[in-house]
Scaffold this active site. Sequence first.
Site, PDB file in Angstrom:
ATOM      1  N   LYS A 122       0.838  -1.201   0.000  1.00  0.00           N
ATOM      2  CA  LYS A 122       0.000   0.000   0.000  1.00  0.00           C
ATOM      3  C   LYS A 122       0.871   1.249   0.000  1.00  0.00           C
ATOM      4  CE  LYS A 122      -1.950   2.638   3.192  1.00  0.00           C
ATOM      5  NZ  LYS A 122      -1.991   3.962   2.566  1.00  0.00           N
ATOM      6  N   GLY A 160       7.281   4.530   8.119  1.00  0.00           N
ATOM      7  CA  GLY A 160       6.395   5.665   8.343  1.00  0.00           C
ATOM      8  C   GLY A 160       6.615   6.247   9.725  1.00  0.00           C
ATOM      9  N   SER A 161       5.570   6.824  10.258  1.00  0.00           N
ATOM     10  CA  SER A 161       5.728   7.546  11.520  1.00  0.00           C
ATOM     11  C   SER A 161       5.841   6.586  12.700  1.00  0.00           C
ATOM     12  CB  SER A 161       4.547   8.480  11.737  1.00  0.00           C
ATOM     13  OG  SER A 161       3.396   7.717  12.031  1.00  0.00           O
ATOM     14  N   THR A 162       6.474   7.052  13.752  1.00  0.00           N
ATOM     15  CA  THR A 162       6.615   6.246  14.964  1.00  0.00           C
ATOM     16  C   THR A 162       5.256   5.976  15.600  1.00  0.00           C
ATOM     17  OG1 THR A 162       8.867   6.998  15.348  1.00  0.00           O
ATOM     18  CG2 THR A 162       7.654   6.218  17.265  1.00  0.00           C
ATOM     19  N   GLY A 197       3.736   3.210  13.730  1.00  0.00           N
ATOM     20  CA  GLY A 197       4.559   2.031  14.014  1.00  0.00           C
ATOM     21  C   GLY A 197       4.179   1.388  15.335  1.00  0.00           C
ATOM     22  N   CYS A 209      13.399  10.507   6.812  1.00  0.00           N
ATOM     23  CA  CYS A 209      13.353   9.997   8.178  1.00  0.00           C
ATOM     24  C   CYS A 209      14.714  10.111   8.843  1.00  0.00           C
ATOM     25  CB  CYS A 209      12.854   8.559   8.193  1.00  0.00           C
ATOM     26  SG  CYS A 209      13.626   7.562   6.927  1.00  0.00           S
ATOM     27  N   GLU A 257      10.360  15.138  15.883  1.00  0.00           N
ATOM     28  CA  GLU A 257      10.606  15.087  14.442  1.00  0.00           C
ATOM     29  C   GLU A 257       9.683  16.072  13.725  1.00  0.00           C
ATOM     30  OE1 GLU A 257       9.510  11.431  12.365  1.00  0.00           O
ATOM     31  OE2 GLU A 257      11.297  11.654  11.122  1.00  0.00           O
TER      32      GLU A 257
END
Lengths: 304, 481
Positions: free
Chosen positions: B188, B240-242, B245, B296, B393
């Site tokens: 995706k 992707g983002s933490t 995650g 990242c 971030e």
Amino acid sequence: MTAQHNNFTTIPHSPSIDKVGVEERVARFQTRSIKGPSKMQGLSMVLSMIDLTTLEGKDTPNKVRQMCYKAQHLHDFQEGLPTVAAVCVYPSMVSVAREALKDSTIKIASVSTAFPSGQAPFEVKKMDTQFAIDAGADEIDMVISRGKFLAGEHAFVFDEIAAIKEICGAKRLKVILETGELATLDQVRRASDIAIHAGADFIKTSTGKIQPAATMQVTYTMLMAIRDHFDRTGKMVGMKPAGGISTSKLALHNLVMVNEILGEAWLSNEWFRFGASSLANDVLMQYMKQVTGKYQSADYFTID
Amino acid sequence: MTDSNNKWEYAPSLEGTSHIQLKEKYDLFIDGKWIKPSNNRYFDTINPATEEKLAEIAWASEDDVDLAVMAARKAYKEVWSVMKASERAKYIFRIARLMQEHAKELALIETLDGGKPIRESRDIDVPLACNHFFYYAGWADKLQDAFPQRNIQSLGVAGQIIPWNFPLLMAAWKIAPALAAGNTVVLKPAESTSLTALKLAEIIQASGLPAGVVNIVTGNGDTGAAIVNHPDIDKIAFTGSTAVGKLIQKSVVGTSKRVSLELGGKSANIVLEDAPIDQAVEGIVNGIFFNQGHVCCAGSRLYVQESIADEVVRKLKQRMQSLYVGNPLDKNTDIGAINSKEQLGTIEKYINIGINEGADMYQLECEIPSKGFFCRPTIFTNVAQSSVIAQEEIFGPVLTIQTFRTIDEVIQKANNSPYGLAAGVWTDKGSRIFNLTSKLRAGVIWANTYNKFDPASPFGGYKESGFGREGGLHGLEAYLK
């Protein structure tokens, strides 16, 4: 003159140079888009910045006269072209060039200090310089003592440059580092700093006798030395890459580099020169392509 | 001899887009065919540099994801896992070559859809993406040599979810090793940047890869959740983002799914006083302004030794003057558009936080287009470790600069972060490089360079930057048992 206020011990520490980083940076200058009016302006600037050069053992007065004529008449079929900035010859040919150029605005640059090797006694180098000035040179292109430099005798190199600058007085002094013999960019940077602090009006890459000559990496390193000096003191120093720049494309890439590192103040022949013998015709060919839309045969551009 | 006005402007050089082929509407690529989403929902994808609509993208539902996983399972069982490894390699090589043939089109679409400068998509994203396929194609029939003394096996069906900052490159990072190891894939792409993944689907279709081996389902977070929660998926690979995650990590607890997560970062870029200073400045620029800072591993926390801090900041500001911000399609552009309105809002929020925290802001004074999402390159000095902008971030062209006195101090500060993705060290001394690299807790550490990627080099994080490695043999191992 700065030379009188400086001495070898006041030269600031030279930063180290990372070659890989320099190569990457230099590659970026080559991706700027120069075309249309931007290219015309660039090519015209390049022409006006050329030191048209002949430095051969077989140079004769007639060869020099012919080159001086070409310097004033780059391509008479096209109006509005600039002349080159200067002609660059051996001291023995300065008087010939002076006579040939008469009251033209084109400068006469003379190499000196036992060009190209610099392997002559100091007294000889001074005489060489004085001779060129007496014969009518406007600018002096001296070579540094690379042997001494590589042997670590940096103070000797500094003193030599300062002494020659003293002889030059108001005449502009270009200091040739012969970067092809200095081997590393760290050495190029150190030699640039020494030359600038000893009173160089211009720093110049090469004699044209040693390869590699004016690579963009070397010119970049020298431009950064000029930049740092300007930021520190507010004083401008000129730059002259010489040797190996024979195409318009490479010349334009060099201009992009000057534009982005030093800014537009340096984009004139007072502060930037190309030392070249065959560059002018390639630039003329590209220029005429812009004007007419077609490439002309090399036979339509004169060789002198 | 001096001209009073030596101003020299470069020529605008816009890449033409007339020859690229974009459909008005993109369906889902499932089982080698283009399939309409079951609930017939589509969303728009726009060009962030102009806010103009580029195409409509299918929004995959849970049922569509189920269909895709079934297709992948079938292809795994019947075709891909039983195919001779050398044959698998041929398909992967073929995809790589076709990508190269379409390199220009892929680069243009990447720039149109994501906002990154054409110089980067042309010179970095697309060639690297191709190289990942080439690299892993080479391993496909040498797995036993890669992992000797082990009886290796593929995992099965991999569910892969990728971010919007390097859309095609991340697809390549995920798909190539999975296929080489003998797995099939449901991928995706991110909502705002689906187009190059869909273009890749067209390439995969043209390559003759057996149906169902790669399935590409577009959609939003729900679609991603459907992949993560699908019971017949053996491996989840997420970049992707933490925050997301962590959600994924929670939802796979108690299942047999393997997971690799490549998450956020707040990477330290450390400049010691003996550094090659001009190249370090270049590395700082590349570290934070590459891809508008949507990286990242961006070197977003700069640490400069106090003795050279003034000089570095001065040179950095000077260097910023020659950055061109603007139309990403212009070959001269160094900094393009922010990927989405939402992301621009996030970046602006953090810039305001920085100002309110009392940090000194410097922004490049340059014109930016009136339409589209643009952000001026921004640096903050007078920042402390405790400043919010130095901890969180930002994912944009915003740099925080702190000074330090000793090497021990900077090691402590660099490690004082929940993240640990990357770091940069600038020094002329080899011994210092090794001292720092052995003590910094980060997955990737660059010495005297930054943001260098290669298919042979593993990439991944410590701590909340994730786990598992992509690239190199490590990346291959993540798809084998």
